[in-house]
Motif scaffolding. Structure first.
Motif, short mmCIF file in Angstrom:
data_model
loop_
_atom_site.label_atom_id
_atom_site.label_comp_id
_atom_site.label_asym_id
_atom_site.label_seq_id
_atom_site.Cartn_x
_atom_site.Cartn_y
_atom_site.Cartn_z
N ILE A 175 -3.38 -20.76 10.61
CA ILE A 175 -2.79 -21.88 9.84
C ILE A 175 -1.43 -22.13 10.60
CG2 ILE A 175 -1.58 -21.00 7.70
CD1 ILE A 175 -3.12 -23.16 6.18
N GLY A 176 -0.77 -21.32 11.14
CA GLY A 176 0.36 -21.53 11.73
C GLY A 176 1.61 -20.84 11.13
N ALA A 177 1.30 -19.65 10.37
CA ALA A 177 2.67 -18.95 10.02
C ALA A 177 3.47 -18.20 11.36
CB ALA A 177 2.12 -17.80 9.06
N ASP A 178 4.52 -18.04 11.05
CA ASP A 178 5.39 -17.46 12.19
C ASP A 178 5.10 -16.13 12.35
OD1 ASP A 178 7.00 -19.65 13.47
OD2 ASP A 178 7.27 -20.10 11.41
N GLY A 179 4.82 -15.67 11.10
CA GLY A 179 4.34 -14.08 11.23
C GLY A 179 3.90 -13.50 9.78
N VAL A 180 3.38 -12.17 9.74
CA VAL A 180 2.78 -11.54 8.61
C VAL A 180 3.61 -10.41 8.42
CG1 VAL A 180 0.42 -10.60 8.37
CG2 VAL A 180 0.53 -12.87 9.19
N MET A 181 3.54 -10.33 6.99
CA MET A 181 4.17 -9.07 6.63
C MET A 181 2.97 -8.11 5.90
SD MET A 181 7.08 -8.61 3.62
CE MET A 181 8.49 -8.83 4.34
N ALA A 182 2.93 -7.02 5.95
CA ALA A 182 1.98 -6.03 5.28
C ALA A 182 2.74 -4.48 5.18
CB ALA A 182 0.75 -5.89 6.31
N GLU A 183 2.13 -4.05 4.20
CA GLU A 183 2.77 -2.82 3.75
C GLU A 183 1.73 -1.60 4.48
OE1 GLU A 183 5.32 -3.72 -0.27
OE2 GLU A 183 3.40 -2.45 -0.46
N VAL A 184 2.78 -0.48 4.95
CA VAL A 184 2.12 0.66 5.62
C VAL A 184 2.64 1.77 4.94
CG1 VAL A 184 1.52 1.62 7.71
CG2 VAL A 184 1.63 -0.85 7.72
N HIS A 185 2.00 2.85 4.69
CA HIS A 185 2.31 4.12 3.89
C HIS A 185 1.53 5.19 4.76
CE1 HIS A 185 3.30 7.24 1.02
NE2 HIS A 185 4.19 6.53 0.70
N PRO A 186 2.29 6.45 5.18
CA PRO A 186 1.71 7.58 5.80
C PRO A 186 0.63 8.14 4.87
CG PRO A 186 3.88 7.68 5.93
CD PRO A 186 3.61 6.58 4.96
N ASP A 187 0.53 8.06 3.41
CA ASP A 187 -0.28 8.70 2.59
C ASP A 187 -0.19 7.74 1.21
OD1 ASP A 187 -1.86 10.25 1.03
OD2 ASP A 187 -0.64 11.92 1.46
N PRO A 188 -0.86 6.55 1.26
CA PRO A 188 -0.65 5.71 0.42
C PRO A 188 -1.25 6.23 -1.06
CG PRO A 188 -2.04 4.45 1.87
CD PRO A 188 -1.85 5.99 2.18
N ALA A 189 -1.99 7.15 -1.21
CA ALA A 189 -2.43 7.64 -2.14
C ALA A 189 -1.36 8.36 -3.41
CB ALA A 189 -3.68 8.95 -2.07
N VAL A 190 -0.43 8.81 -2.61
CA VAL A 190 0.89 9.48 -3.20
C VAL A 190 2.12 8.57 -3.20
CG1 VAL A 190 -0.01 11.60 -2.95
CG2 VAL A 190 1.48 10.76 -1.28
N ALA A 191 1.88 7.27 -2.82
CA ALA A 191 2.86 6.28 -2.75
C ALA A 191 3.64 6.29 -4.16
CB ALA A 191 2.49 4.95 -2.25
N LEU A 192 4.85 6.00 -4.20
CA LEU A 192 5.73 5.88 -5.72
C LEU A 192 5.55 4.58 -6.25
CD1 LEU A 192 8.88 8.22 -5.08
CD2 LEU A 192 6.62 8.59 -6.34
N SER A 193 4.80 3.55 -5.26
CA SER A 193 4.61 2.26 -5.77
C SER A 193 3.55 1.78 -4.84
CB SER A 193 5.89 1.36 -5.74
OG SER A 193 6.50 1.73 -4.47
N ASP A 194 2.84 0.82 -5.48
CA ASP A 194 1.81 -0.20 -4.64
C ASP A 194 0.74 0.72 -4.16
OD1 ASP A 194 2.82 -2.38 -5.66
OD2 ASP A 194 3.76 -3.12 -3.68
N SER A 195 0.33 2.09 -4.46
CA SER A 195 -0.30 2.92 -3.81
C SER A 195 -1.79 2.20 -3.67
CB SER A 195 -0.57 4.25 -4.61
OG SER A 195 -1.29 3.88 -5.87
N ALA A 196 -2.02 1.31 -4.45
CA ALA A 196 -3.46 0.59 -4.17
C ALA A 196 -3.60 -0.36 -2.97
CB ALA A 196 -4.08 -0.25 -5.52
N GLN A 197 -2.54 -0.83 -2.56
CA GLN A 197 -2.67 -1.82 -1.66
C GLN A 197 -1.96 -1.78 -0.21
OE1 GLN A 197 -0.93 -4.36 -4.42
NE2 GLN A 197 1.15 -4.39 -3.01
N GLN A 198 -1.46 -0.39 0.06
CA GLN A 198 -0.90 -0.06 1.52
C GLN A 198 -2.15 0.53 2.36
OE1 GLN A 198 3.35 1.31 1.18
NE2 GLN A 198 3.13 1.51 -0.95
N MET A 199 -1.67 0.40 3.43
CA MET A 199 -2.83 0.81 4.41
C MET A 199 -2.07 1.98 4.92
SD MET A 199 -3.52 -2.40 7.24
CE MET A 199 -1.64 -3.21 7.25
N ASP A 200 -2.88 2.89 5.41
CA ASP A 200 -2.44 4.16 5.85
C ASP A 200 -2.37 4.01 7.48
OD1 ASP A 200 -4.89 4.63 7.17
OD2 ASP A 200 -5.57 6.05 5.52
#
Lengths: 296, 296, 296, 296
Positions: free
Chosen positions: B245-270
């Motif tokens: 659709i023409g966005a200049d970029g995309v933001m996404a969350e990445v975590h080495p071990d999402p299962a133990v993330a202190l926030s947003d564990s359900a939505q980060q990629m490993d």
């Protein structure tokens, strides 16, 4: 209180039974892993090739529909939409030409080799309508008109079910289930925007609904870019987004002379705009044209 | 009542003056026809090439950030995000490492040649923060924290402004105007979903906001696919839609071990999921990799 | 993976701890069964008697505030509100008189024996503000400005916390918890309408939030009839509903000459309308006047 | 282009004509200044006395309805509601007893001298239904089922029209207009909550809609406290708010044994709770009982 206990047992078993039903919703991927492919007038929807549905908001005359249909054929678009029964907010707005409108659609479609999609609003009209249309559309305002869903489920004609004005995705799937549960498996879903506080667009296109519906159900999913945005200038970008995210097709409104349209004049494309829209979709690499190339 | 008339004249002239201001909002395309290109650490955003911003929701440790940064570098992604000041619904949830977190981000980014994006929540912290970050993020909950906007407008550091939880597009543009009106022209916008009744996703991604913001303003527009959907399984399809659709970029969350993330564990990629995400974006033809090919 | 297991144990224990915190939120009735009664300038709020807060949207001049204050005193209303720091959508709208506005409020309130309520928007301004105001208001746009909440929690001055534009009731309670968790127990809540698709009113007054907040928390609950409706003609009926449903008080805007007000001109009552509003509230039997009867 | 000009003139005159229609909507106070008073089975609704409608969500058996009806009669409540045709989200949920349910309602109502209100969902059922019911209810999901509205407009039986799940007030009035425009003037409106992001209640009761509808139309306005809140503990406070703000009546669900109800078990009152609800409404001074006092 013994009676009360029996009632509770009865109710619990009822719930258990319902729960079983739910686990095996006919629309669910858990029930059917393979994509449903709907055959319409010799064309296939849901087989991986992305398709377009286009046409005027309302059927107004033979000439109007014919002009649009010729443009569709020219662009390789196979599905002609047009409203003959119009659910309008006010009783004093144009309510559509009724059965006469369906006849016009059928005649024009036959002339150009197109399939007809048109909205039906009264359960009692379904038996009449199947003589004219290739696809019964059930509109947003009628998504939970369960009597209409049951009537559409009792025939074989494919159904395009639009999401309700503020329906959840779960309610949308259950509405489709009403149709399948009556025996009609040829159901296609259509995201068309939901009602939010934002007023820059007519509705808010819930683009995420597309991958969710593709995951949760085996049914083809369309995106109506006209009613979700209500803005001619957003038809092309949202169509690209819809195709990129994996919709099985896009629906858009085209009218030979939008300024005088009896409904939705602000959001329909004219023929030139439609040709430009198609050209830019192809250019983007997101849409594969079905135009037949005539060789010299 | 003479006094009343004078007051009305005063008010009318005030309104007229405000109206003039509005017609010439600094964020508006009417004021500046050309796209704003923001330079960040030698990289350019808004010049037509689409970019990615990635990183963990919260900074938890040097090792955690370092692992993600290495993965980013490997994929040619130049922008590392991570939260050091976390605006959390509950006062008893993890509130972030504060300045210590910013130091970690800076050190890791310098090691890998990346730019740092991090959220600041207190106007008084801006002078400190600009020593560490390349981009100040202003989060959704603070989109109308006007004191913070003014403080961010008083420095030169680029600002990534996220749309409020239920902000209209007009309010969003006015919030950006607060920053520009204080002298900082380096503003980027970020659609991150709006609050609706639908609960299948954390928020509803308002994809149409992207072309509207691109038309109405000259600022770069990002889409945060993580917070808009709140579902790992929707990151790839919504990223495709955003790019299409023409966005200049995309933001996404990445975590080495999402299962133990202190926030947003359900939505980060490993890391593996992130590599897969990047590979599929490139495959789709919608994203042009910035990986340097090492030749043998 | 042993490390991973340890991290999970750490995270699980963290969650358990947070869960304990939550069960015992300081705002919760489970933590404190008795109603919190807030003492303000010798008056009590939350003791069962329903109170009114009134005054202009913005402080514009001594004369303007004095005229309103005299009307309040005449009606037995003890709480004078007025905005000195105005969070406005556009940076070019009137931003308030700042500290000068607070001085005017204090001087006028002292003259008439009233208490002052005024919004503060910058955490750094709290120490200055407590010299002028009896109640710190935290506005809807700042409900999740957690730095401001923490700053307001660090003083003793009572706080009136308004619900965010589209905050859930749970988020609202957690925002109040930020203040209590820093030590300030004198917190009052204010329902002020939520953002919905309906445009007949400025916001949609969520009247059910009042009994829910009274059940779930021990804090006084007000209803802002001005900002929830945005319509002068709805102030009286919604005030009746608020009192009938059990609110501890009602907040409404009054201006000597609304037509020339620098903000919210369409929704403030003038002095005559305010007197009429008070008379009709009393007539309804839902409000007990605090006017002192002067005997001959 | 001459043709185009003619079309535009045609369209402009059509719009002008429609505009005239709109100015004189039959539901509008501008068309009829006096309140519409609907006569139902010898009772009057809309004459200034506030009334209650009560009964079970679904008709399940003669005994169940009889138990509720006896309680209503005992409390002086004249209007018995109960669902025989149930529009349910899932096709596998209990769909109601149909015509058999209407018969039960009629028999029980006649025994106790009550009026019957029941929802009809299929336009084709209207002629049958008027043999059993005193008031046709049109439910929220069918508010824009225009075929049903037209069918209900073609008979004389009073109609209770509920607001759609996310209908604007303007759409609600236009839906009522469909009924009046077909000749049936006996229409009552019912606010029943709108769909918002807030999940503490089933829907968000839009209490401001009541005074707006009373101003804009001459029709009686009810508030359904059961479906707007979905919580038994909020029925009494919201009923008080509804009566205080000027509703012509309140609708609430009562079931002899809610725990085993086939629908809405979480929100219906049992008989004891209903008696308590009535007693507290009277105590509040907001409701005038219609119980006949039996003298010794």
């Amino acid at each position: 209180t013994l009676q009360h206990i029996f009632k509770q047992i009865f109710k619990a078993s009822l719930e258990l039974q319902e729960d079983d039903h739910r686990k095996a919703l006919l629309v669910s991927r858990k029930k059917q892993a393979d994509d449903t492919v709907v055959e319409i007038n010799g064309e296939r929807v849901g087989d991986g090739q992305q398709r377009l549905i286009a046409g005027p908001c309302s059927v107004e005359s033979y000439e109007q529909v014919d002009a649009v249909a010729a443009a569709l054929k020219n662009q390789g678009v196979k599905f002609l939409r047009g409203g003959a029964f119009k659910p309008r907010t006010s009783p004093y707005d144009f309510q559509g030409l009724g059965e006469e409108g369906l006849k016009i659609l059928r005649d024009v479609a036959d002339k150009h080799g197109l399939a007809v999609i048109s909205e039906i609003v009264n359960p009692g009209d379904i038996p009449m309508a199947v003589n004219y249309v290739d696809v019964i559309q059930i509109g947003a305002r009628n998504m939970q008109n369960f009597e209409l869903l049951k009537a559409a489920g009792s025939v074989d004609t494919p159904v395009l079910l639009k999401r309700g004005l503020s329906a959840t995705i779960e309610e949308f799937m259950n509405a489709a289930e009403y149709i399948l549960s009556k025996g009609n498996k040829n159901v296609m879903l259509c995201e068309r925007g939901i009602r939010t506080y934002e007023k820059a667009t007519r509705n808010t296109l819930d683009i995420s609904a597309v991958p969710i519906l593709k995951q949760e159900t085996h049914l083809p999913v369309f995106v109506d870019v006209t009613h979700s945005t209500g803005r001619r200038d957003l038809l092309l970008p949202t169509a690209k987004a819809a195709l990129a995210i994996g919709a099985d097709g896009v629906m858009a409104e085209v009218h030979p002379d939008p300024a005088v349209a009896l409904s939705d004049s602000a959001q329909q494309m004219d023929i030139d705009e439609f040709n430009d829209f198609m050209a830019k979709l192809e250019e983007s690499g997101l849409y594969k044209s079905q135009k037949k190339v005539v060789k010299g």
